[in-house]
Design an enzyme around this catalytic site. Structure first.
Site, PDB file in Angstrom:
ATOM      1  N   LYS A 246     -44.966 -39.496 -16.584  1.00  0.00           N
ATOM      2  CA  LYS A 246     -45.426 -40.066 -15.262  1.00  0.00           C
ATOM      3  C   LYS A 246     -46.867 -40.145 -15.299  1.00  0.00           C
ATOM      4  CE  LYS A 246     -41.557 -38.888 -12.382  1.00  0.00           C
ATOM      5  NZ  LYS A 246     -40.254 -38.514 -13.528  1.00  0.00           N
TER       6      LYS A 246
ATOM      7  N   LYS B 179     -48.735 -31.027 -14.675  1.00  0.00           N
ATOM      8  CA  LYS B 179     -47.599 -31.597 -14.615  1.00  0.00           C
ATOM      9  C   LYS B 179     -46.630 -30.838 -15.425  1.00  0.00           C
ATOM     10  CE  LYS B 179     -44.871 -34.942 -12.834  1.00  0.00           C
ATOM     11  NZ  LYS B 179     -43.733 -34.082 -13.107  1.00  0.00           N
ATOM     12  N   THR B 180     -45.498 -30.867 -14.807  1.00  0.00           N
ATOM     13  CA  THR B 180     -44.203 -30.377 -15.700  1.00  0.00           C
ATOM     14  C   THR B 180     -43.358 -31.553 -16.328  1.00  0.00           C
ATOM     15  OG1 THR B 180     -42.824 -30.243 -13.872  1.00  0.00           O
ATOM     16  CG2 THR B 180     -43.879 -28.104 -14.515  1.00  0.00           C
ATOM     17  N   GLY B 181     -42.516 -31.453 -17.243  1.00  0.00           N
ATOM     18  CA  GLY B 181     -41.765 -32.541 -17.593  1.00  0.00           C
ATOM     19  C   GLY B 181     -40.650 -32.010 -18.195  1.00  0.00           C
ATOM     20  N   SER B 182     -39.333 -32.525 -18.023  1.00  0.00           N
ATOM     21  CA  SER B 182     -38.110 -31.742 -18.827  1.00  0.00           C
ATOM     22  C   SER B 182     -37.079 -33.087 -19.034  1.00  0.00           C
ATOM     23  CB  SER B 182     -37.452 -31.026 -17.797  1.00  0.00           C
ATOM     24  OG  SER B 182     -38.292 -29.917 -17.288  1.00  0.00           O
TER      25      SER B 182
ATOM     26  N   GLU C 122     -50.826 -33.593 -10.173  1.00  0.00           N
ATOM     27  CA  GLU C 122     -50.927 -32.837  -9.052  1.00  0.00           C
ATOM     28  C   GLU C 122     -51.916 -31.868  -9.252  1.00  0.00           C
ATOM     29  OE1 GLU C 122     -46.944 -31.335  -9.249  1.00  0.00           O
ATOM     30  OE2 GLU C 122     -45.986 -33.152  -9.470  1.00  0.00           O
TER      31      GLU C 122
ATOM     32  N   SER D 148     -41.088 -35.712 -17.671  1.00  0.00           N
ATOM     33  CA  SER D 148     -41.883 -36.493 -16.544  1.00  0.00           C
ATOM     34  C   SER D 148     -43.094 -36.403 -16.766  1.00  0.00           C
ATOM     35  CB  SER D 148     -41.405 -35.687 -15.200  1.00  0.00           C
ATOM     36  OG  SER D 148     -40.201 -36.190 -14.502  1.00  0.00           O
TER      37      SER D 148
ATOM     38  N   TYR E 120     -39.720 -36.210  -4.429  1.00  0.00           N
ATOM     39  CA  TYR E 120     -40.104 -36.487  -5.872  1.00  0.00           C
ATOM     40  C   TYR E 120     -39.020 -37.648  -6.376  1.00  0.00           C
ATOM     41  CZ  TYR E 120     -41.183 -35.471 -10.701  1.00  0.00           C
ATOM     42  OH  TYR E 120     -41.627 -35.315 -12.215  1.00  0.00           O
TER      43      TYR E 120
END
Length: 388
Positions: free
Chosen positions: A94, A342-345, A299, A91, A177
């Site tokens: 994004k 921002k995290t992403g997985s 964010e 993510s 989300y």
């Protein structure tokens, strides 16, 4: 449609602030050996505890880039991770999609206030067609869920899903989300450019950002650099195709490219004018949601920020449950120091990026295991706090 006068005023203010910041003499750069000691003291225990095969770490401070590589690029039999190893961003993609959409607005291709049906006439007369591009980009389009249902596959099924969606709340009032939400935003923004999402991202946005090793589809010649993720059961995996996956979670990148991406967030002055405006627009806040402000992709939190506030903002509740959203109208330009993150997985990878433009510091983690968001946030906070 060009950006509104209010938005142009906000972006002008951001540009002026960035220019002034660039004139301020930075503090003395941190001793590289001290940075390495701090990073190792944080990352090596995390990798052991979370059984992460490999990780690339970037630290940015005062215009200086520090890169560190740990472990191997596969759960078994892998090669050593390097700054050019390709990781799935999940993510974090994004934030790139948001940049594409914001740049398209700066170029006059669209307005974030436009309804979705303007760019997909088949949505006219359906509730989601009345949601604005801004609603879609900030997950406030009346409660779209985190994921598409498993039986949605192919363009016709995706369109039917949106046509049949029945919201339970008014657009702009609740943040939930959602991959379908920002996935549709990216698709519509790509249509507005006249090229489509994939072409706009790969031909226009990524090269203009100076990113040479960031891909939606990894070319065959680059596959040897593409790491294998680690499934919960331990086997090697990579992301599978999904509906609107490119704009929601589909990018793959390297530590070198992500270092560049964070550097231009901190100081976008080297970018071409429309792209610079697009990057700066992703730093505007559009909705207050609990402890954080939701922007386009990123964010935001006032800095310095308590780690517990960051953990709440990146919690499972924020990702999985609807949250009351208070729209910021006009959009909120950063006031003082602000931390963006921002995290992403994906199933086999876990990434995190955070930066504070006013302090000129940032951090990126790219790992080939989906490790807990709370651990990523704590690690990032520890390293940024030590730099500051």
């Amino acid at each position: 449609m060009p950006a509104s006068p209010t938005l142009r005023s906000l972006l002008s203010g951001l540009a002026m602030a960035a220019s002034l910041a660039a004139l301020v003499s930075p503090a003395a750069a941190t001793d590289p050996a001290a940075v390495e000691r701090q990073v190792r003291s944080v990352i090596e225990p995390v990798m052991r505890e979370a059984s992460i095969p490999g990780m690339a770490v970037v630290v940015i401070e005062n215009g200086r880039r520090h890169q560190f590589n740990f472990g191997v690029d596969a759960p078994s039999g892998g090669k050593p991770v390097t700054a050019d190893t390709l990781f799935e961003l999940g993510s974090l993609s994004k934030t790139f999609t948001a940049t594409l959409g914001a740049t398209a607005e700066a170029e006059g291709h669209l307005s974030l206030s436009d309804p979705a049906e303007r760019y997909e006439p088949a949505l006219a007369g359906h509730p989601i067609g009345r949601a604005t591009l801004l609603d879609l980009a900030t997950y406030t389009a009346a409660g779209l869920p985190l994921q598409f249902p498993d039986d949605v596959s192919g363009n016709e099924a995706i369109l039917r899903y949106f046509q049949n969606f029945r919201p339970e709340v008014e657009p702009g009032t609740v943040r939930r989300y959602s991959n379908p939400s920002i996935g549709l935003f990216g698709d519509l923004a790509g249509r507005a450019t006249g090229e489509g999402f994939e072409a706009t991202m790969t031909r226009d946005i990524l090269p203009a950002l100076g990113l040479r090793s960031t891909f939606l589809t990894v070319p065959e010649r680059e596959m040897p650099r593409y790491a294998f993720g680690t499934a919960p059961t331990g086997e090697a995996i990579r992301v599978s195709p999904g509906p609107l996956d490119g704009s929601a979670y589909g990018l793959k990148s390297t530590a070198t490219d992500m270092a560049r991406f964070v550097e231009v967030q901190i100081d976008p002055s080297s970018l071409p004018a429309p792209l610079r405006a697009g990057v700066e627009a992703t730093h505007l806040g559009h909705a207050r949601v609990g402890p954080m402000v939701q922007g386009l992709g990123w964010e935001q939190y006032p800095y310095p920020v308590d780690v517990e506030m960051l953990l709440t903002g990146n919690s499972a509740d924020m990702a999985l449950k609807p949250q009351t959203a208070t729209r910021l109208d006009p959009p909120q330009a950063p006031q003082g120091a602000v931390l963006f993150n921002k995290t992403g997985s994906t199933r086999g990878f876990g990434a995190y990026a955070a930066f504070v433009p006013e302090r000129r510091i940032g951090v990126v983690f790219l790992a080939n295991r989906n490790w807990p968001n709370a651990t990523r946030v704590r690690a990032g906070h520890a390293i940024l706090s030590a730099l500051d």
